[in-house]
Motif scaffolding. Structure first.
Motif, PDB file in Angstrom:
ATOM      1  N   ALA A 137      62.441 100.009   4.827  1.00 18.37           N
ATOM      2  CA  ALA A 137      61.028 100.406   4.759  1.00 18.37           C
ATOM      3  C   ALA A 137      60.222  99.698   5.842  1.00 18.37           C
ATOM      4  N   MET A 138      60.428  98.399   5.980  1.00 17.50           N
ATOM      5  CA  MET A 138      59.698  97.642   7.004  1.00 17.50           C
ATOM      6  C   MET A 138      60.009  98.162   8.409  1.00 17.50           C
ATOM      7  N   ALA A 139      61.273  98.470   8.668  1.00 14.50           N
ATOM      8  CA  ALA A 139      61.669  98.957   9.989  1.00 14.50           C
ATOM      9  C   ALA A 139      61.030 100.314  10.289  1.00 14.50           C
ATOM     10  N   ALA A 140      61.001 101.207   9.316  1.00 13.14           N
ATOM     11  CA  ALA A 140      60.402 102.526   9.523  1.00 13.14           C
ATOM     12  C   ALA A 140      58.893 102.407   9.742  1.00 13.14           C
ATOM     13  N   ILE A 141      58.251 101.549   8.967  1.00 13.37           N
ATOM     14  CA  ILE A 141      56.811 101.333   9.148  1.00 13.37           C
ATOM     15  C   ILE A 141      56.558 100.709  10.510  1.00 13.37           C
ATOM     16  N   TYR A 142      57.375  99.748  10.894  1.00 17.42           N
ATOM     17  CA  TYR A 142      57.249  99.115  12.213  1.00 17.42           C
ATOM     18  C   TYR A 142      57.327 100.169  13.330  1.00 17.42           C
ATOM     19  N   ARG A 143      58.347 101.018  13.263  1.00 16.93           N
ATOM     20  CA  ARG A 143      58.522 102.058  14.290  1.00 16.93           C
ATOM     21  C   ARG A 143      57.305 102.987  14.338  1.00 16.93           C
ATOM     22  N   HIS A 144      56.789 103.325  13.167  1.00 16.17           N
ATOM     23  CA  HIS A 144      55.625 104.207  13.136  1.00 16.17           C
ATOM     24  C   HIS A 144      54.402 103.519  13.745  1.00 16.17           C
ATOM     25  N   LEU A 145      54.200 102.261  13.417  1.00 13.66           N
ATOM     26  CA  LEU A 145      53.056 101.536  13.959  1.00 13.66           C
ATOM     27  C   LEU A 145      53.165 101.361  15.475  1.00 13.66           C
ATOM     28  N   PRO A 154      35.830 104.999  19.237  1.00 12.30           N
ATOM     29  CA  PRO A 154      36.579 105.485  18.075  1.00 12.30           C
ATOM     30  C   PRO A 154      37.717 104.530  17.727  1.00 12.30           C
ATOM     31  N   LEU A 155      37.925 104.330  16.454  1.00 11.27           N
ATOM     32  CA  LEU A 155      38.994 103.447  15.968  1.00 11.27           C
ATOM     33  C   LEU A 155      40.236 104.263  15.633  1.00 11.27           C
ATOM     34  N   ARG A 156      41.377 103.621  15.790  1.00 15.85           N
ATOM     35  CA  ARG A 156      42.660 104.188  15.357  1.00 15.85           C
ATOM     36  C   ARG A 156      43.001 103.508  14.032  1.00 15.85           C
ATOM     37  N   ILE A 157      43.066 104.309  12.964  1.00 20.44           N
ATOM     38  CA  ILE A 157      43.254 103.757  11.621  1.00 20.44           C
ATOM     39  C   ILE A 157      44.464 104.417  10.974  1.00 20.44           C
ATOM     40  N   ILE A 172      43.279  99.388  12.936  1.00 16.10           N
ATOM     41  CA  ILE A 172      43.195  98.983  11.533  1.00 16.10           C
ATOM     42  C   ILE A 172      44.386  99.569  10.794  1.00 16.10           C
ATOM     43  N   LEU A 173      45.036  98.744  10.011  1.00 17.00           N
ATOM     44  CA  LEU A 173      46.112  99.161   9.116  1.00 17.00           C
ATOM     45  C   LEU A 173      45.595  98.951   7.708  1.00 17.00           C
ATOM     46  N   HIS A 174      45.596 100.010   6.898  1.00 16.35           N
ATOM     47  CA  HIS A 174      45.051  99.920   5.539  1.00 16.35           C
ATOM     48  C   HIS A 174      46.088 100.457   4.570  1.00 16.35           C
ATOM     49  N   THR A 175      46.561  99.600   3.667  1.00 12.61           N
ATOM     50  CA  THR A 175      47.604  99.991   2.721  1.00 12.61           C
ATOM     51  C   THR A 175      47.010 100.309   1.355  1.00 12.61           C
ATOM     52  N   TYR A 176      47.673 101.205   0.656  1.00 16.56           N
ATOM     53  CA  TYR A 176      47.275 101.603  -0.692  1.00 16.56           C
ATOM     54  C   TYR A 176      48.479 101.498  -1.618  1.00 16.56           C
ATOM     55  N   LEU A 191      38.975 110.281   2.622  1.00 11.22           N
ATOM     56  CA  LEU A 191      38.530 109.207   3.512  1.00 11.22           C
ATOM     57  C   LEU A 191      38.942 109.489   4.960  1.00 11.22           C
ATOM     58  N   VAL A 192      40.193 109.876   5.151  1.00  4.92           N
ATOM     59  CA  VAL A 192      40.670 110.180   6.504  1.00  4.92           C
ATOM     60  C   VAL A 192      39.929 111.384   7.070  1.00  4.92           C
ATOM     61  N   GLN A 193      39.709 112.387   6.261  1.00  2.00           N
ATOM     62  CA  GLN A 193      38.967 113.564   6.722  1.00  2.00           C
ATOM     63  C   GLN A 193      37.561 113.165   7.176  1.00  2.00           C
ATOM     64  N   GLY A 194      36.882 112.326   6.409  1.00  3.60           N
ATOM     65  CA  GLY A 194      35.548 111.866   6.783  1.00  3.60           C
ATOM     66  C   GLY A 194      35.550 111.031   8.051  1.00  3.60           C
ATOM     67  N   LEU A 195      36.515 110.146   8.189  1.00  3.09           N
ATOM     68  CA  LEU A 195      36.600 109.324   9.402  1.00  3.09           C
ATOM     69  C   LEU A 195      36.867 110.175  10.640  1.00  3.09           C
ATOM     70  N   ARG A 196      37.736 111.157  10.490  1.00  4.50           N
ATOM     71  CA  ARG A 196      38.045 112.032  11.627  1.00  4.50           C
ATOM     72  C   ARG A 196      36.824 112.865  12.018  1.00  4.50           C
ATOM     73  N   SER A 197      36.024 113.279  11.033  1.00  8.11           N
ATOM     74  CA  SER A 197      34.827 114.059  11.352  1.00  8.11           C
ATOM     75  C   SER A 197      33.797 113.205  12.093  1.00  8.11           C
ATOM     76  N   ARG A 198      33.944 111.891  12.019  1.00 10.45           N
ATOM     77  CA  ARG A 198      33.057 110.978  12.730  1.00 10.45           C
ATOM     78  C   ARG A 198      33.666 110.475  14.043  1.00 10.45           C
ATOM     79  N   GLY A 199      34.773 111.089  14.453  1.00  8.68           N
ATOM     80  CA  GLY A 199      35.352 110.796  15.758  1.00  8.68           C
ATOM     81  C   GLY A 199      36.457 109.765  15.782  1.00  8.68           C
ATOM     82  N   HIS A 200      36.843 109.217  14.626  1.00  7.58           N
ATOM     83  CA  HIS A 200      37.913 108.226  14.594  1.00  7.58           C
ATOM     84  C   HIS A 200      39.275 108.920  14.542  1.00  7.58           C
ATOM     85  N   GLN A 201      40.300 108.237  15.007  1.00  7.72           N
ATOM     86  CA  GLN A 201      41.661 108.752  14.975  1.00  7.72           C
ATOM     87  C   GLN A 201      42.367 108.144  13.762  1.00  7.72           C
TER      88      GLN A 201
END
Length: 169
Positions: free
Chosen positions: A70-78, A3-6, A85-89, A25-35
């Motif tokens: 913003a960068m610091a908060a994203i960094y802490r979260h990551l 399973p991938l962590r996305i 995988i990190l995917h931005t929108y 998309l996240v709901q579908g990935l989680r139903s396939r066992g990904h985090q």
């Protein structure tokens, strides 16, 4: 396959096509066992409660301004999530999340382009181009968006894919 962590990073989950797409998309990935999870840079937005009801994890980073904060908060979260995988929108998030992702050695960083931004300023275009230095691949939702990005952002065609939105019938 393990399973991938996305981690999907988006400004918020207000009502919109991209926002609905990410939740599905996240709901579908989680139903396939990904985090898979969604990190909202600002607040969760109107779709947040529905996402939680669908067992989609949403984390609001509650940023009040763009930039180092913003960068610091994203960094802490990551650091806490450690995605494969990190995917931005949407606007410029591949810049604000891409640098922290690279510093943390996230193996794959993607960015999605969801529309043709006819009112895009030169400042925004420079940020988009700078952000492209941090991403491995850009995903476009239509041929028009792909053509737009190729013409404006100086990306080589091999770094782009066109994947049309789908609807779970």
């Amino acid at each position: 396959m393990k399973p991938l962590r996305i981690c999907y990073v988006i400004p918020n989950l207000d009502l919109g096509g991209s926002e609905s797409h990410v939740v599905g998309l996240v709901q579908g990935l989680r139903s396939r066992g990904h985090q898979a999870e969604i990190a909202c840079v600002f607040e969760e937005g109107a779709l947040g409660p529905a996402a939680h009801d669908q067992t989609v994890p949403v984390k609001a980073l509650k940023i009040t301004t763009w930039g180092i904060q913003a960068m610091a908060a994203i960094y802490r979260h990551l650091v806490s999530f450690r995605p494969d995988i990190l995917h931005t929108y949407l606007f410029g998030l591949h810049f604000f999340a891409g640098l922290p992702g690279r510093l943390l050695n996230v193996p794959v960083i993607c960015s999605s382009r969801r529309d043709v931004e006819l009112s895009q300023t030169q400042k925004v275009l420079r940020m988009e181009k700078l952000g492209n230095l941090f991403v491995d691949h850009v995903v476009c939702c239509s041929k028009a968006v792909e053509t737009w990005v190729l013409g404006r952002e100086n990306l080589k065609p091999g770094r782009l894919s066109n994947i049309y939105n789908g609807i779970d019938a």
